[in-house]
Design an enzyme around this catalytic site. Structure first.
Site, PDB file in Angstrom:
ATOM      1  N   TRP A  31       0.856  -1.193   0.000  1.00  0.00           N
ATOM      2  CA  TRP A  31       0.000   0.000   0.000  1.00  0.00           C
ATOM      3  C   TRP A  31       0.889   1.240   0.000  1.00  0.00           C
ATOM      4  O   TRP A  31       1.909   1.274   0.675  1.00  0.00           O
ATOM      5  CB  TRP A  31      -0.891  -0.015   1.245  1.00  0.00           C
ATOM      6  CG  TRP A  31      -1.986   0.997   1.196  1.00  0.00           C
ATOM      7  CD1 TRP A  31      -1.985   2.214   1.800  1.00  0.00           C
ATOM      8  CD2 TRP A  31      -3.225   0.887   0.503  1.00  0.00           C
ATOM      9  NE1 TRP A  31      -3.149   2.873   1.543  1.00  0.00           N
ATOM     10  CE2 TRP A  31      -3.942   2.071   0.731  1.00  0.00           C
ATOM     11  CE3 TRP A  31      -3.801  -0.104  -0.300  1.00  0.00           C
ATOM     12  CZ2 TRP A  31      -5.200   2.304   0.201  1.00  0.00           C
ATOM     13  CZ3 TRP A  31      -5.067   0.129  -0.817  1.00  0.00           C
ATOM     14  CH2 TRP A  31      -5.751   1.315  -0.568  1.00  0.00           C
ATOM     15  N   GLU A  67      -0.228  -5.257   8.053  1.00  0.00           N
ATOM     16  CA  GLU A  67       0.269  -6.629   7.924  1.00  0.00           C
ATOM     17  C   GLU A  67       1.776  -6.754   8.162  1.00  0.00           C
ATOM     18  O   GLU A  67       2.311  -7.869   8.156  1.00  0.00           O
ATOM     19  CB  GLU A  67      -0.092  -7.193   6.551  1.00  0.00           C
ATOM     20  CG  GLU A  67      -1.570  -7.439   6.359  1.00  0.00           C
ATOM     21  CD  GLU A  67      -2.398  -6.176   6.099  1.00  0.00           C
ATOM     22  OE1 GLU A  67      -3.583  -6.168   6.462  1.00  0.00           O
ATOM     23  OE2 GLU A  67      -1.847  -5.194   5.538  1.00  0.00           O
ATOM     24  N   CYS A  90       3.969   2.908   4.912  1.00  0.00           N
ATOM     25  CA  CYS A  90       3.598   4.319   4.898  1.00  0.00           C
ATOM     26  C   CYS A  90       2.103   4.440   5.148  1.00  0.00           C
ATOM     27  O   CYS A  90       1.302   3.857   4.418  1.00  0.00           O
ATOM     28  CB  CYS A  90       3.954   4.933   3.543  1.00  0.00           C
ATOM     29  SG  CYS A  90       3.462   6.659   3.390  1.00  0.00           S
ATOM     30  N   HIS A  98      -9.054   6.058  11.256  1.00  0.00           N
ATOM     31  CA  HIS A  98      -8.378   4.851  10.766  1.00  0.00           C
ATOM     32  C   HIS A  98      -6.852   4.996  10.895  1.00  0.00           C
ATOM     33  O   HIS A  98      -6.162   4.075  11.323  1.00  0.00           O
ATOM     34  CB  HIS A  98      -8.774   4.612   9.304  1.00  0.00           C
ATOM     35  CG  HIS A  98      -8.181   3.398   8.688  1.00  0.00           C
ATOM     36  ND1 HIS A  98      -8.592   2.120   9.005  1.00  0.00           N
ATOM     37  CD2 HIS A  98      -7.198   3.255   7.767  1.00  0.00           C
ATOM     38  CE1 HIS A  98      -7.899   1.249   8.310  1.00  0.00           C
ATOM     39  NE2 HIS A  98      -7.036   1.910   7.550  1.00  0.00           N
TER      40      HIS A  98
END
Length: 163
Positions: A31, A67, A90, A98
């Site tokens: 991500w 993760e 990041c 969130h």
């Protein structure tokens, strides 16, 4: 901001031991790939420049920063020969909480994996307010957090070997 005019990846004030006797894992989040790819390239280049053989570096992707913890846990549970794990990710602030939950969970998780295995697990995760701040810390005007994470991993692996 104390980093406004400072390159954080300047290691001229410290001695970095050779990494030639150590094995490293790099867990990198997919991500925000533009940023995490730059962090990964910095970490890899820094490890190699400090004597780590390419075959002594295991690089594994995970979907996101959340993760990283389980990626480090799985790697250390399967490979007892790893001297340190570098976690690169990041998380960029959005409009919801969130960001806070992810950043807190990742920081605590990485810490806990290191404690569980008595191995250095390095927090190379950018937690920024916006994309520009992330770019500045992933090879931009403030250096590369990947470089910093790699130097920290080498220093901590060497520290651990001396105990």
């Amino acid at each position: 901001m104390s980093t406004q005019l400072k390159n954080l990846s300047d290691f001229s004030h410290t001695t970095v031991p050779s990494g030639e006797n150590y094995k490293f894992g790099i867990i990198v989040a997919e991500w925000n790939a533009e940023i995490t790819g730059a962090l990964y390239n910095g970490a890899l280049k820094t490890l190699l420049a400090n004597g780590v053989a390419e075959e002594n570096i295991i690089s594994l992707p995970v979907p996101g920063s959340f993760e990283l913890t389980s990626g480090a846990e799985i790697l250390l549970s399967k490979r007892s020969d790893i001297d340190a794990v570098i976690c690169l990710g990041c998380v960029i602030q959005g409009d919801t909480k969130h960001f806070d939950f992810i950043c807190d969970a990742v920081a605590q998780g990485i810490t806990n994996v290191g404690i569980k295995y008595s191995k250095p697990v390095i927090f190379g995760v950018l937690t920024t307010n916006n994309l520009e701040q992330a770019q500045d810390r992933a090879g931009g005007k403030h250096g590369n957090k990947g470089d910093e994470a790699a130097i920290t991993a080498i220093k901590m692996a060497d520290f651990s070997a001396q105990i």
